[in-house]
Structures are given as structure tokens and as C-alpha cells.
Design an enzyme around this catalytic site. Structure first.
Site, mmCIF file in Angstrom:
data_model
loop_
_atom_site.group_PDB
_atom_site.id
_atom_site.type_symbol
_atom_site.label_atom_id
_atom_site.label_comp_id
_atom_site.label_asym_id
_atom_site.label_seq_id
_atom_site.Cartn_x
_atom_site.Cartn_y
_atom_site.Cartn_z
ATOM 1 N N TYR A 426 0.857 -1.188 0.000
ATOM 2 C CA TYR A 426 0.000 0.000 0.000
ATOM 3 C C TYR A 426 0.896 1.242 0.000
ATOM 4 O O TYR A 426 1.712 1.405 0.909
ATOM 5 C CB TYR A 426 -0.870 0.069 1.251
ATOM 6 C CG TYR A 426 -1.925 -0.988 1.402
ATOM 7 C CD1 TYR A 426 -2.631 -1.486 0.313
ATOM 8 C CD2 TYR A 426 -2.244 -1.485 2.667
ATOM 9 C CE1 TYR A 426 -3.619 -2.434 0.472
ATOM 10 C CE2 TYR A 426 -3.240 -2.438 2.844
ATOM 11 C CZ TYR A 426 -3.921 -2.914 1.740
ATOM 12 O OH TYR A 426 -4.902 -3.861 1.909
ATOM 13 N N HIS A 508 -9.834 1.793 0.507
ATOM 14 C CA HIS A 508 -9.567 2.709 1.609
ATOM 15 C C HIS A 508 -9.819 4.139 1.121
ATOM 16 O O HIS A 508 -8.967 5.013 1.256
ATOM 17 C CB HIS A 508 -8.133 2.555 2.108
ATOM 18 C CG HIS A 508 -7.824 1.193 2.631
ATOM 19 N ND1 HIS A 508 -6.531 0.703 2.746
ATOM 20 C CD2 HIS A 508 -8.633 0.208 3.096
ATOM 21 C CE1 HIS A 508 -6.562 -0.523 3.252
ATOM 22 N NE2 HIS A 508 -7.825 -0.847 3.459
ATOM 23 N N ASN A 555 -4.306 0.807 7.214
ATOM 24 C CA ASN A 555 -5.762 0.727 7.099
ATOM 25 C C ASN A 555 -6.401 1.820 7.967
ATOM 26 O O ASN A 555 -6.010 2.011 9.110
ATOM 27 C CB ASN A 555 -6.247 -0.652 7.556
ATOM 28 C CG ASN A 555 -5.508 -1.771 6.855
ATOM 29 O OD1 ASN A 555 -4.301 -1.928 7.042
ATOM 30 N ND2 ASN A 555 -6.198 -2.549 6.056
#
Length: 580
Positions: A426, A508, A555
Site C-alpha cells: 500500500y 480505503h 488501514n
């Protein structure tokens, strides 16, 4: 939330036949009907959306003595709140699919009645929102998550007290099983041990939130008692015990009803068993808070006549047209711009020590010993999130533009072979690429400009992170690279993956109602001010991932709850509204 591998997703779809609850069935209690809103009942606060932003806000405002209505468009989720969806082996228990950590990926196999139908991305439209359907990852933010992205009054020092409150209520755990054991740790041991041998530092992540450079550790989850915890098991519980709190599920917010810049209420539509009509705020002092997520809150602003003119014209030319607020009352703000998401880049490795567990099979053909152990003691593999997540690891890449970009790696046991691990990189804090979401004339929201790797330095960080991982794992015996293959360079691999949501999405989503001091009505980029109040209004607020100016490291669930805690303080400190 992560997107499962193609193999796992195919297996999940094949497992969707033997259900206690059938797809498409009503997600309401037997005999439930729609009800009309009382014309006399008013609320000090109406909050739209019961996710990581809405639930804590409802708790804090009701705690302060205000009457609060929390509105959720979807059905109940966990058993505590009357949820109904469950596999056969949970029949006769108070648990649903949302309670059991090992069933968290079921949304990918069976999204009907759970996922939002008006968004072109995966999103949870049930009580709890994303916190009801995700893998429960629960990270204490790095200071840079605030200091890089947020304006004055929202820096790490300003958020410290809110962070402490959140993590005192939801501390998180690295061992969700009630016996304190980590099950099926072979993948963690192999990959974590390999990183350690390459010089990466082992940490307990939330004990060291600012150590996010070449560190690794176990996943931290918001689970508690071997079940899904988080806001549903804490903030919502305390709110529900107050006479000043009301919760309506299966109720869609159509628009904020306003006169100029002042909201007088919210128009609602029944979604099978909820409420319909216009519910009013307390005259003069009442407020409306949107907490429906980066897509849901933006959509509601559009339908309420707040946003770019091209999007408001789409609403005007839809079925909303005849009842939409007049164009002389439209508020031109950059709603939908600044869209962002973690840039997801999946790699896959294989090692003979890795052991696969069929979490999708736990829906229809579970291992009896595991279900019995879970039901009796809340222990075993089903007390852990699918599909056996961990380790997590982090690195910070400094670009040629001088910006530090944070990489957050999430590994899990799934892929093309039984010994595979999929590892997703990510790209978060420091990324500068942005996109846009819009509303169609069918009143659906879609990503019109994907936010992925639109900047050369963002792309360079993704490539460098992959090169560094390949270097760290190059001496691991018996490790096989499945993707990228050995003859493909990191740059070639990254370039081969389309920069589209279907290939890059991490679910997200943030940023569509940006917080800031640069008023979007006069050429700025902000939709809400430092109190989260929508510019041009005196009593409409947005408190969810929409207001994040930029992406964070990990997250975002915990960060959204922290933002809600901090925003509640600011809103409670405001004087009564003055007509805008």
C-alpha cells in the site's frame, strides 16, 4: 479491507450455494414494515451513516446530553444488534457472519444485502459500515499521517488526546483467539523470519506507531473476546443505553433539507423496514452530520445541492430534479475532488513451509473441530481474520522531490498455490496523486479519475519498495517468486498493472470533502472548515474519511474513529448556528 486473489475469489463464489440466509432475501426481521417519520419529533443532531465516523460521534453527542438520531441505510449486522445473516453452523446462536473474524471475507463471495449498490466500488452498507465487514485491522497512526496531511488544529499533538481515548476503548489485539495463540503461523514465521534475517526490525506495531521504516510485526485487530469488536461493541453500546439516542436502520437519506445555508432536516426513504419522510432537527440549534463515507457523504451533498455545478446538474437531470433545491441556493464546492486510496500492488511468493486454510470453505464446509472450538471457547483459526493475515511490514521511501512516502505491506496466505502468500504493498502517507468521483444521472457514484500513480515520484516509490523487498528476500531458501517472475524487473511489473480501481483498489477511499482553511467557494480546495462544517452552511458537517486531505500509512478505520472523537469536541464547543 483487501481484495482477495482471483483463485480465492473463484472458490468463494462456488461456495455461495448452501446458505441459511439466501442472497436477495429480505434483511429485516419477519413482519417488519416501513414507518412514516413523526411530524413532531425533532433531534438536536441527525447523523447519516453508522460507520467509523458516525457511531463514535453519536456516542459523544448523546453523552453530552443531546438528542441524537443515527441513520443507517442498510440492515443490522452483528448479532448484538439483530443481524440475521449467518451460515448453518451458526444457527441457534446469537452470532452472525459479521461476528466471526474468520468469516470476514464472505462479503467477496456473497455481497448481496451487504455491499452498497449505488457505488462502483466495494463498500459495506450495513450497520457499522466498513467496521462491520472489513478484516478488523487496527492501527495507531504514525505522527506523519496527521502532520503531513492535516491542517493546523489537526496535527498529531492535537489528536493525541483523541487517540488515547480511542485506544483505551478499543485497544486492539495481536492474538484474537481467546487462548492467546496465533494459529497457522507458518507463513508469518517464514516471511517475518526472512525479513528479520535481512535486517528488518521486529516490533509490536501499536507499541511503536512511529517506527514504520524497515520494521515488521504481527497484525493488530480491533477484535475482542474472539469476536468482532470495534465501534459496534463499544461506542454503539454506550450510546444505545441513553434515552437521548435513537437508531434507525434500513433507512436511506435522500437529501439534507435546507433553507439557504441552514439545514432544517433530512429527507428519508424506507429501505424495506425503516423510515420515510422528513425528519427535522431542533429548530434554530439542530445540526446534521454526514458520516456515510467518501462516496456516501459526497453523494448526499450532491443531492442536497452542494458541489460542483456539473454534478449538481446531473442531479437536476435525474429523478431528483423536480424536488431538488433551486439552483439559486446551490453551493459550489469541490466535492468529489481530492479522491484518494492506497495504491495496491500485489506480489505473490511461494514457500513449502506455508500452510493454507480454506476460510471461504468455512461458510459451507467448515472443519467441525474448528467450528466447535470456536463456538465453545472463541479459539482457533476462526477467531482470526481471513485469510491468515501477517506479517505486516513498513518502509519509508524518500523521493527525488524530497517527499517521504510510506509503504505499508500486508501479507496473507492465499494465491495460486496452497503454499502461496499474496503480499500487497500500500502506498500511503506522502503520495500526491489524486482522482475524482462523480454522480451519474442514475444517482450512482463512480470513480471518474482513478487516483493511482498519476505522479512520477509516487510510481518511483512503489518500484523502489518492490526492489528493496526483492533484495531482502533474495537469499531465502526454497522461496519462489510467482509474480513478478524472475525475468521481469520491478519497473516492468509496476508498469504492467493498469492504474485502475479493478487492479489497484485497496478500498480505503478518502478525501472527497477535504478539510482545510482554503474555502472551496472562492477557488480553494476545501469543502469543510476546521470544525468540519461545510462551507456556506451554518449547521451541516462531514465527519468521516471524506475529510482526509491525504492518505495515511495503514488501514484507516482507527484513524477515522480518532477524527470523529476530535471533531465531536470541536462541534460541541461551537456556539448555536448563525444562519449562513
Amino acid at each position: 479491507m483487501h481484495v482477495p486473489s482471483k483463485v480465492a475469489a473463484a472458490a468463494a463464489v462456488a461456495a455461495a450455494s448452501l446458505l441459511l440466509w439466501q442472497p436477495g432475501a429480505a434483511q429485516t426481521a419477519p413482519g417488519a414494515t416501513c414507518a412514516n417519520v413523526s411530524s413532531t419529533q425533532t433531534y438536536d443532531y441527525i447523523i447519516i451513516g453508522s460507520g467509523a465516523g458516525g457511531i463514535p460521534m453519536a456516542d459523544r453527542l448523546s453523552e453530552a446530553g443531546h438528542s441524537v438520531l443515527l441513520v443507517e441505510k442498510g440492515p443490522p449486522s452483528t448479532g448484538r444488534w439483530g443481524g440475521l445473516m449467518k451460515p448453518k453452523w451458526l444457527a441457534g446462536t446469537s452470532l452472525t457472519r459479521f461476528d466471526v473474524p474468520g468469516l470476514c471475507n464472505q462479503i467477496w463471495a456473497d455481497p448481496v444485502g451487504v455491499s452498497c449498490t449505488d457505488v462502483d466500488q466495494m463498500a459495506g452498507c450495513v450497520l457499522g459500515g466498513g467496521t462491520a465487514v472489513n478484516a478488523g485491522l487496527w492501527w495507531k497512526p504514525h505522527y506523519a499521517d496527521w502532520d503531513t496531511n492535516f491542517p493546523a488544529g489537526w496535527q498529531s499533538k492535537d489528536l493525541a488526546a483523541a487517540t488515547d481515548r480511542v485506544f483505551s476503548r478499543i485497544p486492539g489485539t495481536t492474538t484474537p483467539s481467546m487462548d492467546g495463540k496465533r494459529y497457522l503461523s507458518q507463513g508469518f514465521d517464514m516471511l517475518g523470519g526472512s525479513l528479520g534475517a535481512a535486517g528488518w526490525k521486529y516490533i509490536i506495531p501499536n507499541d511503536h506507531p512511529n517506527e514504520k521504516n524497515r520494521t515488521y510485526g504481527p497484525s493488530t485487530f480491533m477484535y475482542s473476546g474472539g469476536e468482532r469488536g470495534g465501534p459496534l461493541a463499544t461506542y454503539l453500546v454506550s450510546a444505545s443505553q441513553r434515552k437521548t439516542f435513537t437508531l434507525w436502520t434500513n433507512t436511506v437519506a435522500k437529501r439534507v433539507v435546507r433553507q439557504g445555508g441552514h439545514a432544517t432536516g433530512v429527507e428519508l426513504e424506507c429501505n424495506g423496514a425503516g423510515y420515510a419522510g422528513v425528519v427535522s432537527v431542533t429548530p434554530g440549534t439542530g445540526r446534521v452530520i454526514l458520516a456515510a463515507g467518501a462516496f456516501g457523504s459526497a453523494k448526499l451533498l450532491f443531492r442536497s445541492g452542494i458541489g460542483p455545478t456539473d454534478q449538481l446538474n446531473n442531479v437536476k437531470n435525474s429523478t431528483d430534479g423536480p424536488t431538488m433545491i433551486g439552483s439559486d441556493s446551490w453551493i459550489n464546492l469541490p466535492v468529489g475532488y481530492n479522491l484518494n486510496d492506497h495504491v495496491g500492488t500485489d506480489i505473490e511468493i511461494s514457500h513449502p513451509d506455508v500452510v493454507f486454510y480454506d476460510y471461504y470453505g468455512a461458510w459451507t464446509k467448515p472443519i467441525t473441530n474448528d467450528t466447535e472450538t470456536y463456538l465453545a471457547n472463541r479459539t482457533g483459526p476462526l477467531a482470526q481474520a481471513a485469510p491468515n493475515i501477517g506479517p505486516m511490514f513498513w518502509e519509508i521511501i524518500t523521493g527525488a522531490d524530497g517527499i517521504q512516502r510510506h509503504l505499508h505491506w500486508q501479507s496473507r496466505v492465499e494465491g495460486l498455490t496452497p503454499t502461496s502468500m499474496t503480499v500487497t504493498q500500500y502506498l500511503g502517507t506522502g503520495s500526491v496523486s489524486r482522482g475524482r468521483m462523480i454522480i451519474t444521472k442514475q444517482l450512482n457514484t463512480v470513480v471518474s479519475v482513478p487516483p493511482y500513480l498519476r505522479n512520477e515520484h509516487d510510481k518511483a516509490a512503489v518500484i523502489q519498495g518492490l526492489v528493496n523487498l526483492q533484495e531482502s528476500l533474495k537469499t531465502v531458501a526454497n522461496l519462489t517468486w510467482i509474480t513478478p517472475k524472475a525475468n521481469v524487473t520491478a519497473a516492468q511489473f509496476v508498469a504492467s498493472i493498469p492504474a485502475t480501481p479493478s487492479r489497484r483498489c485497496s478500498n480505503h477511499w478518502i478525501g472527497t470533502a477535504k478539510i482545510g482553511t482554503d474555502d472551496g467557494r472562492t477557488g480553494g480546495s476545501a469543502v469543510v472548515d476546521l470544525n468540519t462544517k461545510v462551507y456556506g452552511t451554518d449547521n451541516i458537517f462531514v465527519v468521516d474519511a471524506s475529510i482526509f486531505p491525504g492518505m495515511i500509512t495503514g488501514n484507516p478505520s482507527a484513524a477515522i474513529v480518532i477524527v470523529s472523537e476530535h471533531a465531536a469536541e470541536k462541534i460541541l464547543a461551537l456556539p448555536p448556528p448563525t444562519a449562513a
